[in-house]
Motif scaffolding. Structure first.
Motif, mmCIF file in Angstrom:
data_model
loop_
_atom_site.group_PDB
_atom_site.id
_atom_site.type_symbol
_atom_site.label_atom_id
_atom_site.label_comp_id
_atom_site.label_asym_id
_atom_site.label_seq_id
_atom_site.Cartn_x
_atom_site.Cartn_y
_atom_site.Cartn_z
ATOM 1 N N LYS A 122 0.837 -1.203 0.000
ATOM 2 C CA LYS A 122 0.000 0.000 0.000
ATOM 3 C C LYS A 122 0.877 1.260 0.000
ATOM 4 O O LYS A 122 0.628 2.210 -0.747
ATOM 5 N N ARG A 123 1.901 1.267 0.824
ATOM 6 C CA ARG A 123 2.774 2.445 0.917
ATOM 7 C C ARG A 123 3.480 2.721 -0.417
ATOM 8 O O ARG A 123 3.592 3.860 -0.853
ATOM 9 N N VAL A 124 3.909 1.640 -1.066
ATOM 10 C CA VAL A 124 4.712 1.823 -2.289
ATOM 11 C C VAL A 124 3.836 2.077 -3.518
ATOM 12 O O VAL A 124 4.141 2.945 -4.328
ATOM 13 N N THR A 125 2.751 1.323 -3.646
ATOM 14 C CA THR A 125 1.958 1.435 -4.887
ATOM 15 C C THR A 125 0.590 2.079 -4.687
ATOM 16 O O THR A 125 -0.034 2.503 -5.645
ATOM 17 N N GLY A 126 0.116 2.074 -3.445
ATOM 18 C CA GLY A 126 -1.240 2.563 -3.194
ATOM 19 C C GLY A 126 -2.279 1.458 -3.276
ATOM 20 O O GLY A 126 -3.450 1.674 -2.969
ATOM 21 N N ASP A 127 -1.879 0.249 -3.691
ATOM 22 C CA ASP A 127 -2.841 -0.850 -3.839
ATOM 23 C C ASP A 127 -3.220 -1.438 -2.479
ATOM 24 O O ASP A 127 -2.370 -1.599 -1.599
ATOM 25 N N VAL A 128 -4.489 -1.776 -2.349
ATOM 26 C CA VAL A 128 -4.937 -2.447 -1.126
ATOM 27 C C VAL A 128 -5.249 -3.893 -1.485
ATOM 28 O O VAL A 128 -6.096 -4.162 -2.337
ATOM 29 N N ILE A 129 -4.547 -4.823 -0.847
ATOM 30 C CA ILE A 129 -4.790 -6.235 -1.144
ATOM 31 C C ILE A 129 -5.604 -6.876 -0.024
ATOM 32 O O ILE A 129 -5.688 -6.338 1.085
ATOM 33 N N GLU A 130 -6.204 -8.014 -0.330
ATOM 34 C CA GLU A 130 -7.114 -8.658 0.628
ATOM 35 C C GLU A 130 -6.369 -9.328 1.782
ATOM 36 O O GLU A 130 -6.825 -9.323 2.909
ATOM 37 N N THR A 131 -5.237 -9.952 1.457
ATOM 38 C CA THR A 131 -4.525 -10.734 2.463
ATOM 39 C C THR A 131 -3.463 -9.885 3.172
ATOM 40 O O THR A 131 -3.143 -8.784 2.737
ATOM 41 N N ASP A 132 -2.921 -10.409 4.279
ATOM 42 C CA ASP A 132 -1.938 -9.643 5.052
ATOM 43 C C ASP A 132 -0.603 -9.525 4.341
ATOM 44 O O ASP A 132 0.165 -8.614 4.587
ATOM 45 N N ARG A 133 -0.336 -10.510 3.503
ATOM 46 C CA ARG A 133 0.931 -10.466 2.788
ATOM 47 C C ARG A 133 0.843 -11.362 1.553
ATOM 48 O O ARG A 133 -0.061 -12.191 1.452
ATOM 49 N N ILE A 134 1.794 -11.199 0.642
ATOM 50 C CA ILE A 134 1.898 -12.123 -0.498
ATOM 51 C C ILE A 134 3.293 -12.738 -0.448
ATOM 52 O O ILE A 134 4.296 -12.018 -0.375
ATOM 53 N N ASP A 135 3.334 -14.062 -0.469
ATOM 54 C CA ASP A 135 4.623 -14.739 -0.404
ATOM 55 C C ASP A 135 5.419 -14.537 -1.690
ATOM 56 O O ASP A 135 4.848 -14.370 -2.772
#
Lengths: 308, 348
Positions: A191-204
């Motif tokens: 979110k900080r870098v791209t502004g995108d909000v993803i559903e999960t806490d992290r992506i492996d």
């Protein structure tokens, strides 16, 4: 983006006019904060599109590590690496009409202010102008890895490339560095870098690799001269090989990075490794030979069943 | 006489014996019946010959009567072991990664080339013995979306055939996508994904990856909004076991981890479901997914790799994506039938 053609004379004029030969690395890369043109935050799409000058464009992304220990690579890239790279791509023609994007990577988890910087896709001297705008933040940290997976995320979610859309041919993405692969990207860093909000806490990391591999042929160059590699060679090698298999490539001399990348593309486009290695002179052929030693000859899936 | 008998018995195509005119063939059949019916012919093989002629006549009538509605074709497989003929009426035939598929109204036939005998055998093993249920309720709910084998055998020309039961309302997903000109409405893609994720939850329950979910293995009922996973079982592998194989198309989308370790897990099928979701929207690589402009959560879900737990993934899909994108669940009636699908008569 992606009109125009690369001309070595433009490069010569450009670097001479800017007195690169008498400048330090920090003077060439003069930004002291992220340049808004390279900030990925809020970028919807970076495009590599066919044009009159480049009717069969092929997207190539080279992602450089701008943490503290990697300055020599950036220095070399600005002085001769970029010109070598593009000139060799044009001369050897493993792919037609290359469109180059350069990314700069830091360490998001350790709080770098600009853990990702992204140029446009360019085909001419404009890529040099953008390279110069990169901020050498030179931070990073002690977490044993850098955010090499941020370029993977950005490339998969925020680039559109004609080579894939029109010709079903993937682009190329090379990350370069001396640390281990990113194990995961945190939701807050994305979110900080791209502004995108993803559903999960992290992506492996391995998931990010799967994502980006839909659009790009992905390779990583491990810089063996890097401090971190010198201290933890087994960890770095093992983790990259575990993640990327034969697409993790050892680079024993960072000044030959351009030649190794071009050679890797040649192998992937179906040229014989032996012929490629022999096509380089002296030291270069040794570095390229070592780098390509583990790389498989192009994996053709002729059969419709892949037996595993 | 003996030569003539052998010749008639060798005929497979009814139109070698009969004309292609529905009115003329009745007369032709009557003449042949007069000659070969056991009441009129005392040859010891007359009964066999008459039965064969009658069968060819029925096939000819069937084809001629049906051709103006939905063109239907016939193919015959001869069992190697006992020489029994299996006549299959089908509407569509395609190549899949191991051979041919025939899609009829009530059957699906997968024909494996001989080099894929091991995959054929794996299909039989999985379908015959690996489906289990915790209760009758679960069986009733899930078993209708799983294949039921009618027959399997080796053919005279050393191919391997599996005949699977289906009802008329199920259409091959490839045919449905083709009807929609290779790009379906996101609303329809939504319920297809829901059904496939539901099957992924079941596969997680039996601890198995199907690995072969594709346009050629899924059959969908537009009437009931459900998916029959008829094929792909040839690749199926238990969690933790070494993967047997995958189609070259799906290999490109196999999670990187599985490409390296070649081990089956519960994530493979979810990723393939996402691949199919993108494919149904006309953009398998997810390069742009223009059909989902304005439906950003849906787009992102299709692009970002899944969690490792199919139940959790279904929950995210249903509550965070589907409901947010399309509102409360409602059944969207699709007025598309057999003639539309097989004759590709789309109302534009």
């Amino acid at each position: 983006m992606g009109s125009g053609k690369w001309k070595p004379n433009d490069w010569s004029t450009y670097t001479t006019s800017r007195s690169y030969s008498t400048k330090t690395t920090e003077e060439i890369y003069h930004s002291r904060k992220i340049n808004k043109d390279l900030d990925p935050h809020g970028v919807n799409i970076r495009e590599s599109r066919d044009s009159e000058d480049n009717p069969n464009s092929n997207a190539v992304i080279v992602s450089l590590d701008v943490t503290r220990s990697m300055s020599p690579v950036l220095d070399s890239m600005a002085r001769e690496g970029l010109n070598n790279f593009i000139t060799n791509l044009y001369d050897r023609k493993p792919i037609l009409d290359p469109h180059l994007m350069i990314m700069a990577v830091g360490d998001a988890e350790m709080g770098d202010e600009a853990p990702l910087q992204v140029t446009q896709f360019e085909a001419d001297i404009r890529i040099a102008e953008q390279l110069e705008k990169i901020w050498l933040e030179q931070r990073g940290g002690n977490n044993m890895y850098e955010s090499y997976a941020l370029p993977w995320y950005f490339a998969s979610m925020h680039t559109n490339i004609d080579c894939l859309e029109k010709r079903n041919k993937k682009g190329y993405l090379f990350t370069i560095g001396d640390e281990a692969p990113t194990p995961y990207l945190r939701k807050e860093d994305i979110k900080r870098v791209t502004g995108d909000v993803i559903e999960t806490d992290r992506i492996d990391g391995e998931d990010l690799l799967s994502m980006v591999s839909r659009k790009y042929e992905v390779f990583h160059l491990i810089i063996e001269q890097g401090n971190n590699y010198q201290r933890y060679p087994n960890k770095v090698l093992n983790e990259w090989f575990k993640l990327l298999g034969q697409k993790a490539i050892r680079l024993s001399d960072h000044k030959k990075m351009a030649e190794v990348i071009v050679s890797t593309i040649q192998v992937n486009e179906g040229l014989r490794k032996e012929d490629i290695i022999n096509s380089w002179d002296g030291d270069t052929s040794l570095v390229v030979g070592r780098a390509l030693s583990g790389l498989p000859d192009k994996f053709h899936v002729e059969n419709k069943v892949v037996r595993l | 006489m003996e030569k003539e008998i052998l010749k008639i018995l060798s005929i497979k195509n009814p139109f070698i014996l009969f004309s292609k005119d529905i009115y003329i063939i009745k007369k032709e059949f009557k003449n042949l019946a007069m000659k070969w019916h056991p009441d009129h012919n005392k040859n010891k093989k007359s009964n066999e010959v008459f039965s064969h002629i009658k069968e060819l006549y029925e096939d000819a009538v069937f084809i001629l009567e049906k051709k103006n509605i939905v063109n239907e074709m016939i193919t015959v497989f001869i069992e190697k072991e006992n020489k029994i003929n299996h006549k299959i009426r089908y509407k569509r035939s395609y190549k899949f990664e191991m051979g041919d598929i025939y899609v009829g109204n009530t059957v699906i036939v997968y024909v494996f080339d001989k080099e894929y005998k091991d995959f054929f055998k794996n299909s039989i093993k999985i379908i015959s013995s690996k489906f289990s249920y915790s209760s009758d309720r679960m069986r009733n709910e899930i078993s209708r979306y799983l294949p039921e084998i009618i027959k399997y055998f080796q053919t005279e020309d050393n191919k391997y055939v599996i005949i699977i039961k289906k009802t008329k309302d199920f259409f091959l997903l490839r045919d449905v996508l083709s009807y929609y000109e290779n790009s379906m409405d996101p609303k329809h893609v939504g319920w297809i994904i829901s059904s496939l994720l539901n099957l992924c939850c079941y596969l997680n329950y039996i601890k198995m990856s199907n690995v072969g979910i594709s346009l050629d293995t899924c059959f969908i009922s537009l009437k009931y909004h459900s998916v029959l996973l008829a094929g792909g079982w040839w690749f199926s592998t238990g969690f933790g076991e070494k993967l047997k194989g995958i189609s070259s198309k799906s290999y490109d989308y196999l999670p990187s981890k599985n490409k390296i370790n070649n081990i089956a897990d519960n994530k493979i099928d979810i990723e393939i479901v996402k691949m199919i979701g993108r494919e149904l929207l006309g953009d398998i690589r997810g390069n742009k997914l223009e059909k989902l402009n304005g439906l950003e959560e849906f787009k992102r879900w299709l692009l970002i790799p899944s969690s490792k737990d199919p139940v959790k993934e279904y929950d995210i899909w249903y509550n965070n994506i589907l409901t947010k994108t399309f509102g409360i669940h409602k059944f969207i009636k699709i007025d598309v039938g057999e003639n539309d699908i097989y004759q590709n008569k789309r109302n534009k």
